[in-house]
Design a protein around this motif. Structure first.
Motif, PDB file in Angstrom:
ATOM      1  N   UNK A 588       0.816  -1.206   0.000  1.00 50.82           N
ATOM      2  CA  UNK A 588       0.000   0.000   0.000  1.00 50.82           C
ATOM      3  C   UNK A 588       0.856   1.265   0.000  1.00 50.82           C
ATOM      4  N   UNK A 589       1.888   1.286   0.843  1.00 51.11           N
ATOM      5  CA  UNK A 589       2.731   2.482   0.899  1.00 51.11           C
ATOM      6  C   UNK A 589       3.452   2.708  -0.414  1.00 51.11           C
ATOM      7  N   UNK A 590       3.924   1.637  -1.034  1.00 51.81           N
ATOM      8  CA  UNK A 590       4.606   1.767  -2.327  1.00 51.81           C
ATOM      9  C   UNK A 590       3.669   2.357  -3.363  1.00 51.81           C
ATOM     10  N   UNK A 591       2.387   1.947  -3.311  1.00 53.53           N
ATOM     11  CA  UNK A 591       1.395   2.486  -4.236  1.00 53.53           C
ATOM     12  C   UNK A 591       1.178   3.973  -3.992  1.00 53.53           C
ATOM     13  N   UNK A 592       1.048   4.346  -2.719  1.00 52.74           N
ATOM     14  CA  UNK A 592       0.866   5.760  -2.373  1.00 52.74           C
ATOM     15  C   UNK A 592       2.092   6.575  -2.794  1.00 52.74           C
TER      16      UNK A 592
END
Length: 601
Positions: A588-592
């Protein structure tokens, strides 16, 4: 919970029992305010008795002069006439002096009561928890401190004077009339019956109408304050026409309520005047025939005629007292409702001290809901070692700001515990908590005063050198020096002299000077443009050094300085690691992070 409901929510549909409880509560508050002045009030009561007695004695002294002193003078004895004149002058002087002392005394007591109430309301309101202020609109708070207190002031300064003097004057006048001529006294007492019935009708009707007036007035004030406070949103969305219609409806409702109030005055006051006129006619007519018959002296007739003429005058003042009383009673009910509110985050009865915090934070089985059925954090566990900088990221509503509010103890958890250095925040002294934990929010509020005074908000005793050092540390010194008077520049209304980004830098300097062990940045860089954000990054590094920090940010440039990133979703941590680790993880953080980088291109 107060009668008004959760967090002071005011209603108009009270049951009889709730209305009685409101009256008992407001009367209890009034007794508490008046109790310290009871001996002064006793002395004031004695003064008004003397003053009224001397005033009422005037016609009786004239009757004595006409019926006794004049015949004695014709017989060659001037002593009774001189005595009557001297007594009349002494009575007039005593009446004037006593009324002066009475007026000054009541004014001092009323101002002392109002001073106590204003301070108590202000102190209590600012000590109430954040939950209260998030639900109780600013317009209603302003109405409590302004129009409501003014209604009480009018009652104490004028209304009580009218009531006390009026009741005593009518009582003494009735006694004097009965003593001079019992038959005239009977006429007055008979005429008093319709006057009392009319007054009772006015009182019951005005109770309803004045409550309606207060309600519509408060609604009008709330609408005005909210519109002016949110004027930027009004201008941005062009809602002026809708606001004009809404405010116009509220103004018309207030006008109609006032008009209905004026209507009952239009019936009451002429009605009292008519009863008074008929009574004077009856007393003089009956008295004249009795004078001709030799049953009543001319001086006594003159005295009872004067008494009859003035007997009903105080009733109009008493009616005006009911005007002020209804308004003040409604105001006192609302003020007492605020004072009855208790903080939902109370200071512990036996607080534990924490003179030198390290900054370790622990969430142990924490669950939290703002309202029943709307749980934000379900069974939340987290440990933040002292000195670690963590960043909270996630979608809106994930629980990031809630977590920050729990650490600041703006709210208490519904279950579980939040601990600072092993001490439950509910057991920690408020002073120690506020010294150890500071939050910088997106709304960098500046108070009236100078730039330096705003930076020193958390440490008023700070020296000028310390204030300037704090500003330099966060990169605010240069723009402050460029202001017209440097650190002595008045920031004007709500910081109008500085930009949003500059206000945020000042809030960072304020936090740096306060030197907390735990610093929370809740979207604190949201107001900064890209150049300002880059400028403040170095300042943030200095600001966060050697302290525990919690950063809530949508701008991931701020997150880069964190030791650890927590990705939250629906009140739970779904990813936990360093920024580099989470980017490599591809979750999720990588996507954000990718979305943020793409937005910069």
């Amino acid at each position: 919970m107060s009668v008004q409901g959760v967090q002071g929510e005011e209603r108009d549909d009270y049951t009889k029992e709730e209305s009685r409880e409101l009256r008992r509560r407001s009367q209890r508050l009034l007794r508490e305010l008046v109790r310290p002045h009871r001996w002064k009030l006793a002395a004031i009561a004695a003064l008004v008795v003397v003053a009224t007695g001397m005033t009422v004695a005037g016609p009786a002294i004239l009757a004595f002069g006409i019926d006794t002193a004049l015949p004695a003078l014709q017989a060659g004895d001037a002593v009774p006439l001189w005595a009557a004149g001297a007594i009349y002058i002494v009575a007039a002087v005593l009446s004037g002096v006593a009324f002066y002392a009475f007026t000054i005394g009541t004014a001092r007591v009323s101002q002392a009561v109002l001073l106590t109430l204003r301070r108590r309301l202000f102190d209590h309101t600012q000590r109430l928890s954040l939950e209260f202020h998030e639900q109780y609109t600013s317009g209603r708070i302003i109405a409590r401190q302004t129009s409501d207190l003014e209604s009480i002031r009018d009652l104490l300064d004028q209304g009580l004077n009218e009531l006390v003097r009026g009741v005593l004057f009518m009582t003494f006048t009735a006694i004097a009339m009965v003593a001079l001529d019992p038959m005239s006294g009977v006429v007055i007492l008979v005429a008093l019956v319709p006057a009392v019935l009319l007054t009772r009708w006015f009182q019951s009707r005005s109770t309803v109408l004045f409550r309606e007036t207060r309600t519509t007035s408060a609604q009008m004030i709330v609408k005005f304050v909210e519109t002016m406070t949110g004027i930027r949103a009004v201008k941005a969305f062009r809602t002026e026409p809708e606001n004009e219609r809404d405010f116009g409806d509220k103004v018309e409702a207030y006008r109609d309520a006032n008009f209905r109030t004026i209507q009952i005055f239009g019936i009451y006051e002429p009605g009292i005047m008519m009863i008074g006129g008929l009574t004077i006619a009856a007393v003089v007519t009956v008295g004249a025939f009795r004078v001709l018959a030799g049953d009543l002296a001319v001086g006594s007739l003159l005295a009872v005629a004067l008494y009859a003429r003035t007997f009903f005058q105080p009733i109009q003042g008493i009616g005006m007292f009911f005007n002020g009383y209804q308004s003040a009673a409604a105001a006192l009910e609302k003020i007492s409702g605020v004072l009855e509110e208790q903080p939902t985050v109370p200071e512990p009865a036996r607080p534990k001290s924490l003179p030198s915090a390290r900054g370790a934070i622990e969430f142990d089985g924490v669950s939290f809901a703002y309202k029943e059925g709307r749980q934000v954090l379900p069974d939340f566990d987290l440990t933040i070692p002292a000195g670690q900088t963590i960043a909270l990221v996630g979608t809106t509503g994930a629980g990031k700001s809630t977590l920050a509010k729990l650490v600041s103890r703006f709210y208490d958890p519904s279950a579980g515990a939040v601990r600072l250095d092993g001490i439950d925040l509910r057991e920690l002294a408020d002073d120690d908590l506020r010294r150890a934990v500071v939050m910088v929010t997106q709304e960098a509020y500046l108070f009236s005063g100078s730039v330096g005074e705003n930076i020193a908000l958390g440490r008023p005793e700070a020296t000028q050198d310390e204030i300037e050092a704090a500003a330099r540390a966060v990169g605010a010194h240069d723009f402050i020096e460029a202001l017209p008077d440097g650190y002595d520049t008045d920031v004007a209304k709500r910081g109008g002299r500085v930009s949003a980004g500059q206000r945020q830098l000042l809030s960072f300097a304020r936090a740096f000077l306060a030197d907390p062990r735990v610093l929370i940045l809740d979207e604190a860089t949201a107001s900064l443009d890209i150049p300002s954000e880059r400028l403040v990054q170095e300042g943030l590094t200095t600001l966060l050094a050697d302290r525990t920090a919690i950063i809530i940010a949508h701008r991931l440039s701020t997150v880069a300085i964190a030791d650890r990133v927590l990705v939250m979703e629906h009140g739970r941590i779904i990813e936990d690691g360093s920024p580099t680790e989470l980017i490599e993880l591809g979750g999720k953080f990588a996507s954000l992070h990718r979305a943020w980088r793409d937005s910069l291109v």
